[in-house]
Design a protein around this motif. Structure first.
Motif, PDB file in Angstrom:
ATOM      1  N   ASP A  12      37.187 -19.808  70.624  1.00  0.00           N
ATOM      2  CA  ASP A  12      37.123 -21.335  70.491  1.00  0.00           C
ATOM      3  C   ASP A  12      35.848 -21.853  70.685  1.00  0.00           C
ATOM      4  O   ASP A  12      35.321 -21.349  71.828  1.00  0.00           O
ATOM      5  CB  ASP A  12      38.311 -21.873  71.288  1.00  0.00           C
ATOM      6  CG  ASP A  12      39.464 -21.466  70.796  1.00  0.00           C
ATOM      7  OD1 ASP A  12      39.772 -20.730  69.792  1.00  0.00           O
ATOM      8  OD2 ASP A  12      40.661 -22.279  71.087  1.00  0.00           O
ATOM      9  N   ASP A  13      35.459 -23.201  69.925  1.00  0.00           N
ATOM     10  CA  ASP A  13      34.447 -23.713  70.452  1.00  0.00           C
ATOM     11  C   ASP A  13      33.222 -23.634  69.980  1.00  0.00           C
ATOM     12  O   ASP A  13      32.228 -24.482  70.236  1.00  0.00           O
ATOM     13  CB  ASP A  13      34.473 -24.120  71.930  1.00  0.00           C
ATOM     14  CG  ASP A  13      35.800 -24.786  72.546  1.00  0.00           C
ATOM     15  OD1 ASP A  13      36.661 -25.245  71.856  1.00  0.00           O
ATOM     16  OD2 ASP A  13      35.991 -24.791  73.798  1.00  0.00           O
ATOM     17  N   HIS A  57      37.307 -26.050  63.861  1.00  0.00           N
ATOM     18  CA  HIS A  57      37.958 -26.451  64.932  1.00  0.00           C
ATOM     19  C   HIS A  57      37.547 -27.923  65.173  1.00  0.00           C
ATOM     20  O   HIS A  57      37.493 -28.671  66.132  1.00  0.00           O
ATOM     21  CB  HIS A  57      37.370 -25.647  66.247  1.00  0.00           C
ATOM     22  CG  HIS A  57      38.139 -25.697  67.606  1.00  0.00           C
ATOM     23  ND1 HIS A  57      39.551 -25.919  67.684  1.00  0.00           N
ATOM     24  CD2 HIS A  57      37.603 -25.758  68.728  1.00  0.00           C
ATOM     25  CE1 HIS A  57      39.822 -25.562  68.808  1.00  0.00           C
ATOM     26  NE2 HIS A  57      38.582 -25.544  69.752  1.00  0.00           N
ATOM     27  N   HIS A  62      36.125 -32.064  68.142  1.00  0.00           N
ATOM     28  CA  HIS A  62      36.836 -31.466  69.206  1.00  0.00           C
ATOM     29  C   HIS A  62      38.218 -32.324  69.804  1.00  0.00           C
ATOM     30  O   HIS A  62      38.195 -32.391  71.031  1.00  0.00           O
ATOM     31  CB  HIS A  62      36.294 -30.602  70.184  1.00  0.00           C
ATOM     32  CG  HIS A  62      37.016 -29.645  70.886  1.00  0.00           C
ATOM     33  ND1 HIS A  62      37.929 -29.954  71.991  1.00  0.00           N
ATOM     34  CD2 HIS A  62      36.969 -28.311  70.838  1.00  0.00           C
ATOM     35  CE1 HIS A  62      38.556 -28.800  72.645  1.00  0.00           C
ATOM     36  NE2 HIS A  62      38.094 -27.702  71.846  1.00  0.00           N
TER      37      HIS A  62
HETATM   38 ZN   LIG Z   1      38.555 -25.599  71.818  1.00  0.00          ZN
END
Ligand SMILES: [Zn+2]
Length: 339
Positions: A98-99, A242, A246
């Motif tokens: 993620d991210d 994503h 965020h």
């Molecule tokens: Zn995240």
């Protein structure tokens, strides 16, 4: 005592063959694991975030254990299996990051490749576009530039204090602050405003800001488009959305959710020349509106942080994932994944 008790129970379950039994019973289900940044402090490290980071050595040793008992699959295989379109691969496992941290590509990907893994990376396109660090990293860095005492900051009439006497006290305090914020804010734009407001004041105090170093900071920088293009072109990684900023989708209006879903998809498809078919809910938060809008925006599947294994009849819009296990034995991994 608790650790000893847990180990004893695991040994017993293992001796009775129960752990092997449940591992085998779930062989047709898919294990999807969640990871974030992968990094360890090195000579050129300018700082170190307060939140725990997965080290390269831990990633490698755990993948080595898992490679003996699982078959690593790609995102396409995972979704194909869940849709019943491709033959089932037993003990299938997918790695997701993620991210969109650059360290995923610089440090984690070469290790994944040793095991023939092509992971899935979820990026927040606004951060890739701006090159700006995430707000939680920004405040983390800003607090650490003011170490040594109790930090007190006023923001819009409210006083906030952080015990920065030692790194340990600040670590506890910052984690608590983040947890409290997640609970008390039902609007991520307002939460973001608070984080940035506090960071700005601390940056003025110390004269230092994460944005000054983030372009070549291994901890906080996100992967730039050219690097993502390079690894996607070489078929080393899959990239998916994503959101743009965020933000938790359940904290936004319909219009805002649609913007986050559609704009990020457009940016990924334009910059990387791929189809962006998959989505991951920031912080794992979703609601019925968000699910419907994910579908409406043309995504085939969406990953949550609901804990569990994925099965053929699962809703593709709320796929379950599990945390990447840390320094675990095979017994512990079987137990963690199959509970
Ligand atoms: Zn995240």
């Amino acid at each position: 005592m608790r650790v000893f008790l847990k180990q004893s129970i695991l040994s017993l379950l293992s001796r009775l063959g129960i752990l092997d039994y449940i591992h085998n019973k779930n062989r047709h289900k898919i294990t999807v694991l969640t990871l974030h940044g992968v990094m360890e402090k090195h000579g050129q490290s300018l700082w170190e975030p307060l939140r725990p980071q997965l080290q390269q050595s831990e990633l490698e040793s755990t993948l080595k254990v898992m490679s003996k008992h699982y078959n690593f699959i790609t995102t396409e295989q995972c979704i194909g299996m869940l849709e019943g379109k491709v033959p089932v691969i037993e003990h299938a496992l997918l790695l997701t990051f993620d991210d969109g941290y650059r360290n995923t590509i610089d440090y984690a990907l070469p290790i994944c490749e040793k095991f023939g893994i092509k992971p899935l990376l979820f990026i927040a396109t606004g951060h890739i576009d701006s090159g700006k660090p995430f707000w939680f990293d920004r405040l983390d860095y800003a607090l650490q530039q003011n170490m040594g005492s109790i930090i007190s900051i006023e923001h819009e009439g409210v006083d906030y204090t952080f015990d920065a006497t030692t790194r340990e006290t600040l670590k506890v305090c910052y984690q608590q602050f983040r947890d409290d914020c997640k609970k008390s804010f039902n609007d991520d734009i307002k939460m973001n405003h608070l984080f940035n407001g506090l960071s700005r004041k601390l940056e003025i105090r110390s004269g230092k800001a994460l944005s000054d170093i983030s372009h070549d900071d291994d901890w906080s920088s996100t992967a730039p488009w050219f690097l993502l293009r390079e690894v996607v072109k070489k078929n080393r990684i899959d990239v998916a959305s994503h959101t743009v900023d965020h933000w938790r989708l359940n904290s936004l209006t319909e219009e805002q959710i649609l913007f986050q879903l559609q704009q990020s998809k457009i940016r990924i498809e334009k910059e990387l020349g791929i189809k962006c078919d998959y989505f991951c809910y920031p912080n794992g938060n979703y609601n019925t509106l968000a699910i419907n809008l994910v579908k409406k925006s043309g995504y085939i599947a969406a990953f949550s942080t609901d804990a569990g294994l994925c099965d053929k009849h699962d809703d593709l819009m709320t796929l379950k994932r599990l945390h990447f296990p840390l320094n675990k034995t095979v017994k512990e991994i079987f137990y963690q994944f199959n509970r």
